[in-house]
Design a protein around this motif. Sequence first.
Motif, PDB file in Angstrom:
ATOM      1  N   LYS A   6     -17.717 -85.261  47.332  1.00  0.00           N
ATOM      2  CA  LYS A   6     -17.646 -84.374  46.187  1.00  0.00           C
ATOM      3  C   LYS A   6     -18.506 -83.134  46.398  1.00  0.00           C
ATOM      4  O   LYS A   6     -19.558 -83.189  47.022  1.00  0.00           O
ATOM      5  CB  LYS A   6     -18.117 -85.095  44.919  1.00  0.00           C
ATOM      6  CG  LYS A   6     -17.125 -86.080  44.337  1.00  0.00           C
ATOM      7  CD  LYS A   6     -17.641 -86.629  43.013  1.00  0.00           C
ATOM      8  CE  LYS A   6     -16.650 -87.581  42.370  1.00  0.00           C
ATOM      9  NZ  LYS A   6     -17.139 -88.090  41.072  1.00  0.00           N
ATOM     10  N   ILE A   7     -18.046 -82.015  45.849  1.00  0.00           N
ATOM     11  CA  ILE A   7     -18.837 -80.797  45.857  1.00  0.00           C
ATOM     12  C   ILE A   7     -19.779 -80.841  44.651  1.00  0.00           C
ATOM     13  O   ILE A   7     -19.392 -81.249  43.556  1.00  0.00           O
ATOM     14  CB  ILE A   7     -17.920 -79.560  45.779  1.00  0.00           C
ATOM     15  CG1 ILE A   7     -17.145 -79.403  47.081  1.00  0.00           C
ATOM     16  CG2 ILE A   7     -18.719 -78.298  45.484  1.00  0.00           C
ATOM     17  CD1 ILE A   7     -16.139 -78.294  47.054  1.00  0.00           C
ATOM     18  N   GLN A   8     -21.003 -80.417  44.846  1.00  0.00           N
ATOM     19  CA  GLN A   8     -21.949 -80.321  43.738  1.00  0.00           C
ATOM     20  C   GLN A   8     -21.876 -78.926  43.130  1.00  0.00           C
ATOM     21  O   GLN A   8     -21.752 -77.929  43.849  1.00  0.00           O
ATOM     22  CB  GLN A   8     -23.375 -80.584  44.212  1.00  0.00           C
ATOM     23  CG  GLN A   8     -23.638 -82.014  44.651  1.00  0.00           C
ATOM     24  CD  GLN A   8     -25.068 -82.177  45.151  1.00  0.00           C
ATOM     25  OE1 GLN A   8     -25.450 -81.605  46.161  1.00  0.00           O
ATOM     26  NE2 GLN A   8     -25.850 -82.961  44.443  1.00  0.00           N
ATOM     27  N   LEU A   9     -21.956 -78.856  41.811  1.00  0.00           N
ATOM     28  CA  LEU A   9     -22.000 -77.576  41.104  1.00  0.00           C
ATOM     29  C   LEU A   9     -23.273 -77.554  40.270  1.00  0.00           C
ATOM     30  O   LEU A   9     -23.447 -78.367  39.369  1.00  0.00           O
ATOM     31  CB  LEU A   9     -20.776 -77.402  40.201  1.00  0.00           C
ATOM     32  CG  LEU A   9     -20.753 -76.127  39.351  1.00  0.00           C
ATOM     33  CD1 LEU A   9     -20.682 -74.879  40.241  1.00  0.00           C
ATOM     34  CD2 LEU A   9     -19.576 -76.145  38.369  1.00  0.00           C
ATOM     35  N   LEU A  10     -24.179 -76.634  40.591  1.00  0.00           N
ATOM     36  CA  LEU A  10     -25.451 -76.502  39.884  1.00  0.00           C
ATOM     37  C   LEU A  10     -25.333 -75.405  38.829  1.00  0.00           C
ATOM     38  O   LEU A  10     -24.931 -74.276  39.143  1.00  0.00           O
ATOM     39  CB  LEU A  10     -26.575 -76.154  40.854  1.00  0.00           C
ATOM     40  CG  LEU A  10     -27.139 -77.255  41.772  1.00  0.00           C
ATOM     41  CD1 LEU A  10     -27.692 -78.412  40.962  1.00  0.00           C
ATOM     42  CD2 LEU A  10     -26.117 -77.731  42.774  1.00  0.00           C
ATOM     43  N   LEU A  11     -25.659 -75.731  37.589  1.00  0.00           N
ATOM     44  CA  LEU A  11     -25.545 -74.792  36.477  1.00  0.00           C
ATOM     45  C   LEU A  11     -26.921 -74.276  36.067  1.00  0.00           C
ATOM     46  O   LEU A  11     -27.851 -75.057  35.864  1.00  0.00           O
ATOM     47  CB  LEU A  11     -24.897 -75.476  35.274  1.00  0.00           C
ATOM     48  CG  LEU A  11     -23.579 -76.222  35.519  1.00  0.00           C
ATOM     49  CD1 LEU A  11     -23.123 -76.911  34.236  1.00  0.00           C
ATOM     50  CD2 LEU A  11     -22.495 -75.264  36.018  1.00  0.00           C
ATOM     51  N   LEU A  12     -27.050 -72.963  35.936  1.00  0.00           N
ATOM     52  CA  LEU A  12     -28.298 -72.358  35.465  1.00  0.00           C
ATOM     53  C   LEU A  12     -28.023 -71.641  34.149  1.00  0.00           C
ATOM     54  O   LEU A  12     -27.236 -70.680  34.112  1.00  0.00           O
ATOM     55  CB  LEU A  12     -28.863 -71.376  36.489  1.00  0.00           C
ATOM     56  CG  LEU A  12     -29.484 -72.020  37.730  1.00  0.00           C
ATOM     57  CD1 LEU A  12     -28.437 -72.155  38.824  1.00  0.00           C
ATOM     58  CD2 LEU A  12     -30.658 -71.212  38.240  1.00  0.00           C
ATOM     59  N   PRO A  13     -28.655 -72.087  33.055  1.00  0.00           N
ATOM     60  CA  PRO A  13     -28.340 -71.564  31.723  1.00  0.00           C
ATOM     61  C   PRO A  13     -28.825 -70.135  31.471  1.00  0.00           C
ATOM     62  O   PRO A  13     -29.642 -69.585  32.209  1.00  0.00           O
ATOM     63  CB  PRO A  13     -29.068 -72.539  30.781  1.00  0.00           C
ATOM     64  CG  PRO A  13     -29.406 -73.735  31.609  1.00  0.00           C
ATOM     65  CD  PRO A  13     -29.574 -73.216  33.006  1.00  0.00           C
ATOM     66  N   PHE A  14     -28.329 -69.583  30.381  1.00  0.00           N
ATOM     67  CA  PHE A  14     -28.758 -68.278  29.875  1.00  0.00           C
ATOM     68  C   PHE A  14     -30.117 -68.415  29.183  1.00  0.00           C
ATOM     69  O   PHE A  14     -30.632 -69.527  29.022  1.00  0.00           O
ATOM     70  CB  PHE A  14     -27.722 -67.717  28.896  1.00  0.00           C
ATOM     71  CG  PHE A  14     -27.189 -68.729  27.908  1.00  0.00           C
ATOM     72  CD1 PHE A  14     -27.918 -69.118  26.799  1.00  0.00           C
ATOM     73  CD2 PHE A  14     -25.929 -69.312  28.102  1.00  0.00           C
ATOM     74  CE1 PHE A  14     -27.431 -70.042  25.892  1.00  0.00           C
ATOM     75  CE2 PHE A  14     -25.423 -70.242  27.202  1.00  0.00           C
ATOM     76  CZ  PHE A  14     -26.178 -70.606  26.087  1.00  0.00           C
ATOM     77  N   ALA A  15     -30.699 -67.291  28.780  1.00  0.00           N
ATOM     78  CA  ALA A  15     -32.001 -67.297  28.111  1.00  0.00           C
ATOM     79  C   ALA A  15     -31.946 -68.148  26.836  1.00  0.00           C
ATOM     80  O   ALA A  15     -31.064 -67.967  25.995  1.00  0.00           O
ATOM     81  CB  ALA A  15     -32.422 -65.864  27.762  1.00  0.00           C
ATOM     82  N   GLY A  16     -32.883 -69.078  26.730  1.00  0.00           N
ATOM     83  CA  GLY A  16     -32.917 -69.970  25.574  1.00  0.00           C
ATOM     84  C   GLY A  16     -32.009 -71.171  25.714  1.00  0.00           C
ATOM     85  O   GLY A  16     -32.024 -72.069  24.874  1.00  0.00           O
ATOM     86  N   GLY A  17     -31.216 -71.200  26.781  1.00  0.00           N
ATOM     87  CA  GLY A  17     -30.245 -72.273  26.960  1.00  0.00           C
ATOM     88  C   GLY A  17     -30.844 -73.522  27.577  1.00  0.00           C
ATOM     89  O   GLY A  17     -31.983 -73.541  28.038  1.00  0.00           O
ATOM     90  N   SER A  18     -30.038 -74.563  27.575  1.00  0.00           N
ATOM     91  CA  SER A  18     -30.425 -75.842  28.168  1.00  0.00           C
ATOM     92  C   SER A  18     -29.198 -76.432  28.854  1.00  0.00           C
ATOM     93  O   SER A  18     -28.119 -75.823  28.870  1.00  0.00           O
ATOM     94  CB  SER A  18     -30.923 -76.806  27.085  1.00  0.00           C
ATOM     95  OG  SER A  18     -29.850 -77.226  26.255  1.00  0.00           O
ATOM     96  N   SER A  19     -29.343 -77.628  29.393  1.00  0.00           N
ATOM     97  CA  SER A  19     -28.199 -78.283  30.024  1.00  0.00           C
ATOM     98  C   SER A  19     -27.056 -78.474  29.021  1.00  0.00           C
ATOM     99  O   SER A  19     -25.881 -78.458  29.394  1.00  0.00           O
ATOM    100  CB  SER A  19     -28.623 -79.628  30.614  1.00  0.00           C
ATOM    101  OG  SER A  19     -29.188 -80.468  29.616  1.00  0.00           O
ATOM    102  N   ALA A  20     -27.400 -78.632  27.739  1.00  0.00           N
ATOM    103  CA  ALA A  20     -26.387 -78.840  26.695  1.00  0.00           C
ATOM    104  C   ALA A  20     -25.545 -77.588  26.451  1.00  0.00           C
ATOM    105  O   ALA A  20     -24.483 -77.665  25.823  1.00  0.00           O
ATOM    106  CB  ALA A  20     -27.052 -79.282  25.397  1.00  0.00           C
ATOM    107  N   SER A  21     -25.998 -76.436  26.946  1.00  0.00           N
ATOM    108  CA  SER A  21     -25.266 -75.184  26.729  1.00  0.00           C
ATOM    109  C   SER A  21     -23.893 -75.200  27.395  1.00  0.00           C
ATOM    110  O   SER A  21     -23.032 -74.389  27.061  1.00  0.00           O
ATOM    111  CB  SER A  21     -26.071 -74.001  27.264  1.00  0.00           C
ATOM    112  OG  SER A  21     -27.331 -73.912  26.643  1.00  0.00           O
TER     113      SER A  21
END
Length: 235
Positions: A6-21
């Motif tokens: 599987k390919i991994q996809l790393l998410l980096l949120p916007f200002a004030g964001g979290s993983s739940a974003s």
Amino acid sequence: MSRSKKIQLLLLPFAGGSSASFHKLLPYISPQIEVAAVEYAGRGKRIGEPLIEDYDLFLEDSAKQINECIDDRQFAFLGYSLGAAIAYDLIANRYLKRQPIHAFMCARGSLKKTSKSQLFADLSGQEFLQKMEELGGMDERILNNKRFLDIYMRPVKADYRIWSQFTYCEKNLKLPCDITAVYCSKDSLSDGITEWESMTDGKVDYYEMGHNHFFINQHYEEIAHIINEHLKIYM
């Protein structure tokens, strides 16, 4: 496909964001892509930790999480707004133990020029709130609850202090991968979007959508489709 492929996809949120974003996006991502979100200190699963307001420490903290997550599989980034700037710095300045195969840069235009949004952290509480409303990311239920609004705005303001410290270093540091730039033409934070072409040795594809900075909240299915289509060539 086995987990190891599987390919991994790393998410980096916007200002004030979290993983739940990114919760609306996740159900539409291909099962062949394993998603993990960077959790900035002071929110989400790290709510008990103090907010980080020093840029270098913020970058190091993000790099530590990512390096602990990535293994021998191929991986890609999706950075949204502040997350796109952080992703660029992490990759270009080689904070990571390996380099990504692709980067999705969302809602973030030129990093070479000082953005007006980098001055938002110096605004008064009401002026800052007005700027956030103009970007389109404020829920009426939050705006109408003073106590919850104050709690909600703390990480947002802290992350804008991080953004105010970002500087583009003229070292001609380019990303080693293709970029997909997703933006809204009505969003001032996407100004200079075509400058991503001078910041990578790969090619850049562009997708325009939405009516404000937080187009991810309405166009998550479309964004997921873009991700799936671009990453399937690596599977």
